[in-house]
Design an enzyme around this catalytic site. Structure first.
Site, short mmCIF file in Angstrom:
data_model
loop_
_atom_site.label_atom_id
_atom_site.label_comp_id
_atom_site.label_asym_id
_atom_site.label_seq_id
_atom_site.Cartn_x
_atom_site.Cartn_y
_atom_site.Cartn_z
N CYS A 45 21.24 21.76 -15.96
CA CYS A 45 20.91 21.78 -14.55
C CYS A 45 19.80 20.75 -14.33
O CYS A 45 18.65 21.00 -14.66
CB CYS A 45 20.43 23.17 -14.18
N ASN A 89 25.93 14.31 -31.67
CA ASN A 89 24.96 15.41 -31.63
C ASN A 89 25.44 16.60 -30.81
O ASN A 89 24.97 17.72 -31.00
CB ASN A 89 23.62 14.92 -31.08
N GLY A 106 12.64 11.50 -37.75
CA GLY A 106 12.16 12.46 -38.73
C GLY A 106 12.41 13.92 -38.38
O GLY A 106 12.68 14.75 -39.25
N HIS A 107 12.38 14.22 -37.06
CA HIS A 107 12.34 15.64 -36.71
C HIS A 107 13.67 16.37 -36.80
O HIS A 107 13.74 17.57 -36.54
CB HIS A 107 11.70 15.84 -35.32
N1 PLP Z 1 20.51 9.88 -31.52
C1 PLP Z 1 21.02 11.10 -31.72
C2 PLP Z 1 22.42 11.26 -32.20
C3 PLP Z 1 20.22 12.23 -31.49
O1 PLP Z 1 20.72 13.45 -31.70
C4 PLP Z 1 18.89 12.04 -31.04
C5 PLP Z 1 18.04 13.22 -30.73
O2 PLP Z 1 18.46 14.14 -30.08
C6 PLP Z 1 18.42 10.74 -30.85
C7 PLP Z 1 19.26 9.69 -31.11
C8 PLP Z 1 17.02 10.47 -30.38
O3 PLP Z 1 16.07 10.93 -31.28
P1 PLP Z 1 14.52 10.87 -30.86
O4 PLP Z 1 14.39 11.73 -29.64
O5 PLP Z 1 13.78 11.39 -32.01
O6 PLP Z 1 14.22 9.47 -30.53
#
Ligand code: PLP
Length: 393
Positions: free
Chosen positions: A333, A152, A209-210
Site C-alpha cells: 500500500c 527476491n 551484507g545484510h
Molecule cells: N537486489 C536484490 C535482489 C535485493 O533483494 C536487494 C534487497 O532487497 C537489493 C538488490 C538491494 O540491496 P540493498 O538495499 O542492500 O542495497
C-alpha cells in the site's frame, strides 16, 4: 508468544561470529586505513583480509573487489560508471522486467538523462527469461546486460551461466571496442548458490551484507580486470580510486567473515533450508485456494511465495505478525494506492490475485518446529480474513 522470522530475503540478523569479528574495530582497532601508523595498519590489514575473503568466495582476484555501502550503490556504480566510462552516445542496456528497483531505477535514470537506451526483457509465468529473447534484443550498440541471479520476490533463478556463455560467444565475434559487459545482481544468490565469476563469465557483480548475516550498510562490487568504470562518488583515493570515502572497517571485516561462513557452509545450509521450505510448501498447499508461484525447479532454496485467494497480503502480514510470524508480500500500500509488485505483474499474475501474495523466506537458523507453528497459524489468519471478505471475492 513464539516468534518466527521468515523474512530473511528482506534482511538477516547479524551472526554472532560475524559480530565478534567486527567488535574490535569500533573502539580498539579504530584507525583510518589510509594512515601509516599502527592503528591505521591494523585497519588496513582487516580490509585486505576481507577483500581476500570476498575474492576467494567469488573466484576473483582481491584487486577486483571493492567495498560500497550496499548492493544498490554497487549497482548504481556498475551501470552508471560503465556507461560514463564508455562515453558512447548510443549506449544500449538490456535487463529484465523482474529486477530489483535498484537496477530498474538506475536504468531508468540513464534513459531519462539520455545516456542510454534500455530494453526490458519479459519473463514467463514462472519468472524466467528466455535466452532467445535476450539474443534477439542484442544490438551493435549494446554495452551491458544486467540480470539478477535469484529473484527476491519469488525465488526464480535465471540461467546465468548460459547467459554468460552467450555473451562471451557474441563478444568473440565482435571487436573489443564493442564488448558487451555482463552484470549480475547476486544479492539473493550468494548464500545458497555456487558463484564463480570466471565460470559464469561475469564482468560485474553486486552484493549486500545484510542478506548474509552481516550488518546493513555494507556492499560489494566485483569488477573484472579491464572493465572500464568511472567512479560515481568523488573524493579520496580509496578502493582503487573507484569509491571515495574512508572505509567502514568494522562492517568490511564483518562482511568478509560473513561471506566466508556462508560459502563454507553453503551445501549444508542450502539442504537444510530446502527441506524446511518443502515442508512449508507442502503444508501451505493443503489450505484451499492457495497456489505456489515462481519456477517449480529453477529456484533458490530459501523463498516460497504463495497466492492466497480471498485474503489480502498486507492484512495477512499484520495478522501473522500478531501471532509472532514475520513474512512479506508483493502487494504494498503505497501512498494510499494498493498496487501489485512489478515482479508479479511481469509474471502475468492478475492484479486481484497479486493482492493476495505472501512470501516466506527462510534462513539458516529456522527450525522444523517453527514451520509447524507457521502451518498452525496461517490457516487461522486466512480463515479469519476470508470470513471478513465480501462474498464473491
Ligand atoms: N537486489 C536484490 C535482489 C535485493 O533483494 C536487494 C534487497 O532487497 C537489493 C538488490 C538491494 O540491496 P540493498 O538495499 O542492500 O542495497
Amino acid at each position: 508468544m513464539k516468534k518466527v522470522y521468515l523474512d530473511n530475503a528482506a534482511t538477516t540478523k547479524v551472526d554472532p561470529e560475524v559480530f565478534s569479528v567486527m567488535k574490535p574495530f569500533f573502539a580498539d582497532k579504530f584507525g583510518n586505513a589510509s594512515e601509516p601508523h599502527a592503528w591505521g595498519q591494523a585497519a588496513r590489514q582487516a580490509v585486505d583480509q576481507a577483500r581476500e575473503q570476498v575474492a576467494s568466495a567469488l573466484g576473483a582476484d582481491p584487486q577486483e573487489i571493492i567495498f560500497t555501502s550496499c548492493a544498490t550503490e554497487s549497482i548504481n556504480l556498475a551501470h552508471k560508471g560503465l556507461v560514463e566510462a564508455l562515453g558512447k552516445p548510443e549506449a544500449h542496456l538490456i535487463t529484465t522486467a523482474t529486477e530489483h528497483k535498484a537496477v530498474l531505477e538506475t536504468c531508468s535514470h540513464l534513459e531519462k538523462t539520455n545516456q542510454a537506451k534500455v530494453t526490458l526483457l519479459p519473463v514467463d509465468q514462472d519468472g524466467l527469461l528466455k535466452l532467445e529473447d535476450l539474443k534477439k534484443a542484442i544490438r551493435p550498440e549494446t554495452v551491458l546486460v544486467s540480470v539478477m541471479f535469484v529473484n527476491n520476490e519469488v525465488g526464480t533463478t535465471q540461467p546465468i551461466k548460459e547467459i554468460g556463455l552467450m555473451i562471451k560467444k557474441i563478444n568473440q565475434s565482435r571487436d573489443q571496442v564493442k564488448k558487451i559487459y555482463f552484470h549480475v545482481d547476486a544479492t539473493q544468490a550468494i548464500q545458497y548458490l555456487p558463484l564463480n565469476v570466471s565460470q559464469l563469465e561475469i564482468d560485474l557483480l553486486s552484493l549486500t551484507g545484510h542478506k548474509i548475516y552481516a550488518p546493513k550498510g555494507i556492499g560489494v562490487l566485483y569488477i573484472r580486470k579491464g572493465t572500464p568504470l568511472v567512479r560515481q562518488q568523488d573524493g579520496g583515493g580509496q578502493e582503487y580510486r573507484l569509491r571515495a570515502g574512508t572505509e567502514n572497517i568494522p562492517y568490511i571485516a564483518g562482511l568478509g567473515q560473513a561471506i566466508k561462513q556462508v560459502t563454507q557452509n553453503q551445501t549444508q545450509v542450502a539442504q537444510k533450508v530446502e527441506q524446511l521450505r518443502q515442508k512449508l510448501i507442502k503444508g501451505v498447499l493443503k489450505i484451499k485456494g492457495v497456489k505456489l508461484i515462481g519456477h517449480p525447479t529453477q529456484r533458490a532454496p530459501h523463498i516460497a511465495t504463495f497466492i492466497v485467494k480471498g485474503a489480502e497480503g498486507e492484512a495477512m502480514l499484520l495478522l501473522l505478525s500478531d501471532l509472532g510470524v514475520a513474512a512479506s508480500t508483493g502487494s504494498a500500500c503505497t501512498s494510499g494506492v494498493l498496487g501489485p509488485s512489478h515482479v508479479l505483474s511481469a509474471m502475468g499474475v492478475p492484479k486481484n490475485e497479486a493482492h493476495g501474495s505472501l512470501r516466506f523466506s527462510l534462513g539458516k537458523d529456522n527450525t522444523s518446529e517453527e514451520i509447524d507453528y507457521v502451518l498452525k497459524s496461517l490457516p487461522k489468519v486466512i480463515n479469519k480474513l476470508r470470513a471478513m471478505a465480501p462474498k464473491g471475492v
